[in-house]
Design an enzyme around this catalytic site. Structure first.
Site, PDB file in Angstrom:
ATOM      1  N   CYS A 142      -4.602  -7.348  -0.664  1.00 55.70           N
ATOM      2  CA  CYS A 142      -5.664  -7.356   0.339  1.00 55.70           C
ATOM      3  C   CYS A 142      -7.031  -7.005  -0.270  1.00 55.70           C
ATOM      4  O   CYS A 142      -7.521  -7.739  -1.112  1.00 55.70           O
ATOM      5  CB  CYS A 142      -5.303  -6.440   1.507  1.00 55.70           C
ATOM      6  SG  CYS A 142      -6.311  -6.753   2.992  1.00 55.70           S
ATOM      7  N   LYS A 163     -12.229 -10.393  13.068  1.00 51.38           N
ATOM      8  CA  LYS A 163     -11.194  -9.833  12.218  1.00 51.38           C
ATOM      9  C   LYS A 163     -10.001 -10.774  12.151  1.00 51.38           C
ATOM     10  O   LYS A 163      -9.527 -11.271  13.175  1.00 51.38           O
ATOM     11  CB  LYS A 163     -10.753  -8.468  12.763  1.00 51.38           C
ATOM     12  CG  LYS A 163      -9.720  -7.761  11.883  1.00 51.38           C
ATOM     13  CD  LYS A 163      -9.372  -6.393  12.445  1.00 51.38           C
ATOM     14  CE  LYS A 163      -8.388  -5.671  11.531  1.00 51.38           C
ATOM     15  NZ  LYS A 163      -8.051  -4.313  12.037  1.00 51.38           N
ATOM     16  N   HIS A 235      -0.406  -8.803   3.571  1.00 56.94           N
ATOM     17  CA  HIS A 235       0.360  -7.565   3.452  1.00 56.94           C
ATOM     18  C   HIS A 235       1.854  -7.858   3.647  1.00 56.94           C
ATOM     19  O   HIS A 235       2.417  -7.567   4.705  1.00 56.94           O
ATOM     20  CB  HIS A 235      -0.101  -6.556   4.503  1.00 56.94           C
ATOM     21  CG  HIS A 235      -1.424  -5.940   4.218  1.00 56.94           C
ATOM     22  ND1 HIS A 235      -1.595  -4.905   3.325  1.00 56.94           N
ATOM     23  CD2 HIS A 235      -2.661  -6.224   4.711  1.00 56.94           C
ATOM     24  CE1 HIS A 235      -2.871  -4.564   3.279  1.00 56.94           C
ATOM     25  NE2 HIS A 235      -3.541  -5.351   4.109  1.00 56.94           N
ATOM     26  N   GLU A 237       4.117  -6.226   2.536  1.00 60.00           N
ATOM     27  CA  GLU A 237       4.826  -4.944   2.572  1.00 60.00           C
ATOM     28  C   GLU A 237       4.832  -4.306   3.951  1.00 60.00           C
ATOM     29  O   GLU A 237       5.553  -3.312   4.181  1.00 60.00           O
ATOM     30  CB  GLU A 237       4.201  -3.972   1.565  1.00 60.00           C
ATOM     31  CG  GLU A 237       2.905  -3.317   2.001  1.00 60.00           C
ATOM     32  CD  GLU A 237       1.670  -4.195   1.863  1.00 60.00           C
ATOM     33  OE1 GLU A 237       0.556  -3.733   2.170  1.00 60.00           O
ATOM     34  OE2 GLU A 237       1.812  -5.372   1.442  1.00 60.00           O
ATOM     35  N   ARG A 249      -4.794   1.870  17.740  1.00 57.34           N
ATOM     36  CA  ARG A 249      -5.846   2.755  17.244  1.00 57.34           C
ATOM     37  C   ARG A 249      -7.225   2.193  17.582  1.00 57.34           C
ATOM     38  O   ARG A 249      -8.110   2.911  18.060  1.00 57.34           O
ATOM     39  CB  ARG A 249      -5.695   2.911  15.733  1.00 57.34           C
ATOM     40  CG  ARG A 249      -6.766   3.751  15.050  1.00 57.34           C
ATOM     41  CD  ARG A 249      -6.818   3.424  13.564  1.00 57.34           C
ATOM     42  NE  ARG A 249      -7.233   2.040  13.321  1.00 57.34           N
ATOM     43  CZ  ARG A 249      -7.028   1.393  12.170  1.00 57.34           C
ATOM     44  NH1 ARG A 249      -6.400   1.984  11.170  1.00 57.34           N
ATOM     45  NH2 ARG A 249      -7.454   0.145  12.033  1.00 57.34           N
TER      46      ARG A 249
END
Length: 310
Positions: A142, A163, A235, A237, A249
């Site tokens: 990333c 985003k 990502h 992972e 969040r």
């Protein structure tokens, strides 16, 4: 495992041309086994989550891996206890005289800053330069991938209007890549970022090969010809609930955030997220460890410096 065949057997060239991994008798006779030395430079604020996610992937192979956790000395983490860092992490100064088969550089939530404005940029540059002679293959994730592309090749990151957030389909641009061996024609990766790199910038760099991309996310997996440097803008992972935590969040903070794409069933955040990337995430790291680390790194790890220009 690779297939072991006589050195001069015609099948060796045929299988190599078909991108089948071949180990000749000469290589097999000289290969010994030792634990792979992998360094994880963890730039994420949620260090425990990230180290757990990556350890899970690195541990899901037949290879023995010895993991060294490193954090930057020029930045003090606000989200990880000092006890955890003191107990399990080292700083670069304590490991810089060592050699590693592999290095993983994680992402970091600093996209809003120019690279040179990041508090630990100079230290990161020192580590990336050091990796050329002390690490056989470096895996950038990333923001870490964008930082590596900028440092090594001068490729700049570009701001996105919205985003990039969710689970996106990808296809291989280079189907013979052994990093993507065993991948389906379409595979999914999580993305969570505000910046990207341009496809034309990657294609215009002769030392880089674009391995996989998506019309929605742009370049996703890139590599140098020899696999000494690998860049993944997503990502692989991530856990099932990582994007869920980020989404909740940001909602609680009142930030403008859209529902992550292809994540919740029917975009209903009250339902458990669907995991569609786990198998390819495991395969990506298994292929990296096997083909670009275990099969390639010198048994005498100090000789990595002799391969700096390979």
């Amino acid at each position: 495992m690779p297939i072991k065949i006589p050195n001069e057997l015609p099948a060796a060239k045929i299988l190599t041309d078909e991108n089948i991994f071949v180990m000749t008798e000469t290589r097999a006779m000289t290969q010994d086994i030792r634990p792979l030395q992998i360094m994880l430079l963890n730039l994420m604020p949620t260090k425990i989550d990230t180290e757990t996610q990556l350890s899970r992937l690195l541990g899901n192979t037949p290879l023995q891996v010895e993991l060294t956790l490193v954090h930057t000395e020029s930045h003090i983490s606000k989200n990880t206890s000092e006890d955890h860092l003191l107990s399990f992490y080292q700083t670069f100064d304590t490991v810089k005289d060592k050699h590693f088969d592999g290095l993983i550089i994680t992402g970091a939530p600093v996209e809003h800053l120019e690279f040179e404005e990041v508090e630990y940029w100079d230290e990161l540059c020192e580590i990336m330069e050091w990796s050329k002679t002390h690490v056989y293959s470096t895996f950038h994730i990333c923001w870490g991938a964008q930082a590596g592309l900028y440092y090594h090749f001068g490729i700049k990151k570009v701001d996105l209007q919205d985003k990039l957030f969710g689970i996106f389909p990808h296809t291989a641009d280079y189907k013979k890549s052994i990093l993507l061996r065993g991948f389906d024609d379409v595979f999914y990766l999580p993305h969570s970022r505000h910046t990207t790199v341009l496809r034309e910038d990657v294609l215009n760099e002769p030392k880089l090969k674009l391995l996989a991309s998506s019309p929605l996310v742009g370049p996703a997996i890139m590599s140098t010809e020899n696999g000494r440097q690998i860049f993944v803008t997503g990502h692989a992972e991530y856990d099932q609930y990582t994007l869920d935590k980020e989404y909740r969040r940001d909602l609680m903070a009142g930030k403008p955030i859209k529902c992550p794409v292809n994540y919740y069933p029917h975009d209903d955040m009250t339902q458990p997220p669907l995991v569609s990337w786990r198998s390819h995430g495991n395969l990506l790291y298994a292929n990296w460890l096997n083909y670009f680390v275990y099969q390639s790194t010198p048994y005498e790890i100090e000789k990595i410096k002799d391969k700096a220009n390979d």
